[in-house]
Design a protein around this motif. Structure first.
Motif, short mmCIF file in Angstrom:
data_model
loop_
_atom_site.label_atom_id
_atom_site.label_comp_id
_atom_site.label_asym_id
_atom_site.label_seq_id
_atom_site.Cartn_x
_atom_site.Cartn_y
_atom_site.Cartn_z
N LEU A 180 -19.86 3.49 8.91
CA LEU A 180 -18.85 3.72 8.46
C LEU A 180 -17.57 3.03 9.16
O LEU A 180 -16.70 2.67 8.56
N THR A 181 -17.88 2.72 10.18
CA THR A 181 -16.56 2.05 11.23
C THR A 181 -17.07 0.78 11.53
O THR A 181 -15.72 -0.04 12.14
N CYS A 182 -17.84 0.05 11.18
CA CYS A 182 -18.24 -1.50 11.39
C CYS A 182 -17.41 -2.35 10.60
O CYS A 182 -17.09 -1.94 9.56
N SER A 183 -17.32 -3.44 10.73
CA SER A 183 -16.62 -4.67 10.39
C SER A 183 -17.75 -4.79 9.09
O SER A 183 -19.09 -4.94 9.31
N GLY A 184 -17.09 -5.02 7.97
CA GLY A 184 -17.79 -5.40 6.65
C GLY A 184 -18.14 -4.25 5.95
O GLY A 184 -18.73 -4.33 4.63
N ASN A 185 -17.87 -3.20 6.34
CA ASN A 185 -18.29 -1.82 5.58
C ASN A 185 -17.50 -1.74 4.56
O ASN A 185 -16.27 -1.68 4.74
N ASP A 186 -17.78 -1.30 3.31
CA ASP A 186 -17.01 -0.96 2.22
C ASP A 186 -17.47 0.37 1.62
O ASP A 186 -16.94 0.72 0.58
N CYS A 187 -18.10 1.19 2.32
CA CYS A 187 -18.48 2.68 1.74
C CYS A 187 -17.80 3.76 2.60
O CYS A 187 -17.38 3.42 3.86
N SER A 188 -17.23 4.60 1.78
CA SER A 188 -16.76 6.01 2.42
C SER A 188 -17.63 7.05 2.64
O SER A 188 -18.63 6.89 1.95
N MET A 189 -17.19 8.24 3.27
CA MET A 189 -17.89 9.47 3.13
C MET A 189 -18.12 9.85 1.61
O MET A 189 -19.23 10.34 1.24
N SER A 190 -16.94 9.73 0.97
CA SER A 190 -17.01 10.19 -0.39
C SER A 190 -17.75 9.34 -1.44
O SER A 190 -18.34 9.76 -2.29
N ASP A 191 -17.97 7.85 -0.88
CA ASP A 191 -18.80 7.09 -1.84
C ASP A 191 -20.11 7.64 -1.45
O ASP A 191 -21.16 7.72 -2.50
N ILE A 192 -20.86 7.74 -0.57
CA ILE A 192 -22.08 8.50 -0.13
C ILE A 192 -22.33 9.78 -0.79
O ILE A 192 -23.30 9.94 -1.22
N ALA A 193 -21.47 10.62 -0.50
CA ALA A 193 -21.51 11.88 -1.56
C ALA A 193 -21.73 11.79 -2.91
O ALA A 193 -22.31 12.58 -3.37
N GLU A 194 -21.01 10.73 -3.63
CA GLU A 194 -20.98 10.41 -5.00
C GLU A 194 -22.50 9.98 -5.42
O GLU A 194 -22.83 10.38 -6.49
N LEU A 195 -22.95 9.18 -4.44
CA LEU A 195 -24.23 8.42 -4.96
C LEU A 195 -25.55 9.11 -4.41
O LEU A 195 -26.66 8.89 -5.04
N CYS A 196 -25.66 10.22 -3.47
CA CYS A 196 -26.57 10.58 -2.78
C CYS A 196 -27.01 12.19 -3.35
O CYS A 196 -26.02 12.74 -3.86
N ASP A 197 -28.24 12.51 -3.42
CA ASP A 197 -28.69 14.01 -3.44
C ASP A 197 -28.42 14.73 -2.47
O ASP A 197 -28.14 15.84 -2.44
N VAL A 198 -28.61 14.08 -1.12
CA VAL A 198 -28.55 14.76 -0.01
C VAL A 198 -28.25 13.50 1.22
O VAL A 198 -28.96 12.71 1.14
N PHE A 199 -27.51 14.01 2.06
CA PHE A 199 -27.27 12.99 3.12
C PHE A 199 -27.07 13.88 4.43
O PHE A 199 -26.72 14.96 4.47
N TYR A 200 -27.13 13.20 5.62
CA TYR A 200 -26.67 13.92 6.74
C TYR A 200 -25.78 13.14 7.62
O TYR A 200 -25.83 11.81 7.67
N ILE A 201 -24.98 13.83 8.38
CA ILE A 201 -23.85 13.32 9.06
C ILE A 201 -24.22 13.47 10.55
O ILE A 201 -24.57 14.58 11.15
N GLY A 202 -24.58 12.35 11.48
CA GLY A 202 -25.22 12.55 12.63
C GLY A 202 -24.32 12.71 14.03
O GLY A 202 -23.25 11.90 14.05
N GLY A 203 -24.47 13.74 14.43
CA GLY A 203 -23.83 14.08 15.58
C GLY A 203 -24.28 13.81 17.08
O GLY A 203 -23.55 13.31 17.93
N THR A 204 -25.66 13.75 17.04
CA THR A 204 -26.40 13.72 18.25
C THR A 204 -26.11 12.21 18.92
O THR A 204 -25.97 12.04 20.11
N LYS A 205 -26.10 11.24 18.10
CA LYS A 205 -25.83 9.82 18.38
C LYS A 205 -24.52 9.36 18.33
O LYS A 205 -24.12 8.22 18.55
N ASN A 206 -23.58 10.27 18.27
CA ASN A 206 -22.21 9.87 18.01
C ASN A 206 -21.11 10.87 18.81
O ASN A 206 -20.27 11.46 18.22
N GLY A 207 -21.68 11.29 19.94
CA GLY A 207 -20.45 12.02 20.80
C GLY A 207 -20.75 13.70 20.83
O GLY A 207 -20.06 14.32 21.56
N ALA A 208 -21.89 13.97 20.11
CA ALA A 208 -21.95 15.49 20.24
C ALA A 208 -23.31 15.79 21.16
O ALA A 208 -23.85 14.92 21.60
N LEU A 209 -23.33 17.08 21.75
CA LEU A 209 -24.49 17.35 22.73
C LEU A 209 -25.75 17.50 21.75
O LEU A 209 -26.88 16.99 22.13
#
Length: 344
Positions: A180-209
């Protein structure tokens, strides 16, 4: 102890300060167990605001493999299967966890790690009757195993083909922050929520324990989902610790800031590789980089740096994977750049 600088992955460090501070503040407080606490509710509220919608059910699970297995097991009937790229995490790196749940992974060719609507349709049309498993879900990841991302147009095309053939769409977001933060991205969290049946937000690989936040938009998947979490060993007794992870990531924007840092460090390395005319195995803009190195250079770099050998290209060249993280030190990136520039 290996004293080399590691670019092996994006989960070698502990946790960001926002999470550690929150954990310290809550350390002696008592909380209801199994994710039924006020901290988890606060974290869910942050995610609802990020998606700009509330028509979803949010659950916190402990890790990516447990999440993928639990979601797919909850979504599919016993004779149903999931379509994934051959390079997809559920097909390559989860020790048959999906098959162990009783479901087949239909692995298809995917250019640069990304499924296409045409490949999905072909997989559906080649499974013709009750003598074969029935495709019922599509699994994609963003970013992919090769660090590539889906555009909004590509994701919309996949969503459309899933609707045409009554397939559930599941997006693995282990590295969603990077995507979501890389150059060239045009998707938002709300776009993904609108288009998917289910998704997950990763914490392990982005600063969470640890921890992944599963967002379920399809009520059929959510039915008795907590039973599935428990049965698949993904329910944490001290569930408030998962709530703390996502509060720390989302209440003040750390989720995006940390991912942007990882991408920025990767881009510095990528720029150097291009200046040295070192080819890339795949082009992307996220925190995974796949340079094709001459073997003599690879041997030299491995004395000081640690990364993953990805694929042997020919007798004298090997593709490797370099990964930057939310906590990658700029001085470590500079050391790698200096080592690469010495080859001039």
């Amino acid at each position: 102890m290996d004293n080399r600088i590691s670019f092996m992955n994006d989960y070698s460090e502990g946790a960001c300060e926002e999470i550690l501070r929150r954990m310290s503040e809550e350390n002696h407080a008592q909380h209801t167990g199994y994710g039924l606490d006020s901290l988890c509710e606060e974290a869910k509220e942050c995610i609802y605001q990020e998606m700009e919608m509330r028509e979803a059910s949010i659950h916190f699970l402990v890790g990516g493999t447990q999440t993928n297995r639990t979601v797919i097991a909850a979504a599919l009937r016993p004779y149903e299967a999931v379509i994934a790229a051959k390079t997809g995490h559920i097909n390559v790196h989860e020790t048959g966890a999906i098959e162990n749940s009783g479901h087949k992974v239909i692995a298809v060719e995917a250019e640069d790690g990304k499924l296409t609507s045409c490949a999905i349709e072909q997989a559906v049309l080649t499974h013709t009757d009750e003598h074969m498993v029935k495709p019922a879900m599509v699994y994609i990841s963003n970013a992919t195993e090769l660090g590539t991302i889906y555009s909004k147009r590509e994701l919309t095309e996949i969503s459309d083909i899933c609707q045409k053939y009554h397939l559930k769409l599941f997006l693995d977001g282990a590295r969603l922050g990077s995507a979501l933060t890389c150059s060239g991205n045009d998707c938002s969290m709300s776009d993904i929520a609108e288009l998917c049946d289910v998704f997950y937000i990763g914490g392990t690989k982005n600063g969470a324990l640890f921890g992944e936040a599963v967002v379920i938009l399809n009520p059929d998947i959510d039915r008795d989902f907590r039973y599935m979490i428990k049965q698949n060993g993904a329910m944490l007794a001290k569930g408030w610790l998962l709530g703390i992870q996502f509060l720390g990531l989302f209440e003040n924007g750390a989720f995006y800031r940390l991912a942007e840092h990882a991408n920025r460090m990767a881009e510095k390395i990528r720029t150097c590789l291009k200046s040295q005319k070192i080819e890339l195995f795949v082009e992307n803009q996220t925190n995974q980089i796949f340079p094709i190195l001459e073997d003599h250079l690879l041997e030299k770099l491995e004395r000081e740096f640690e990364f993953t050998v990805w694929e042997k290209i020919d007798e004298t060249h090997t593709a490797v994977r370099i990964v930057t993280s939310w906590d990658t030190k700029e001085e470590h990136v500079e050391k790698l750049i200096q080592a690469l520039e010495k080859e001039e």
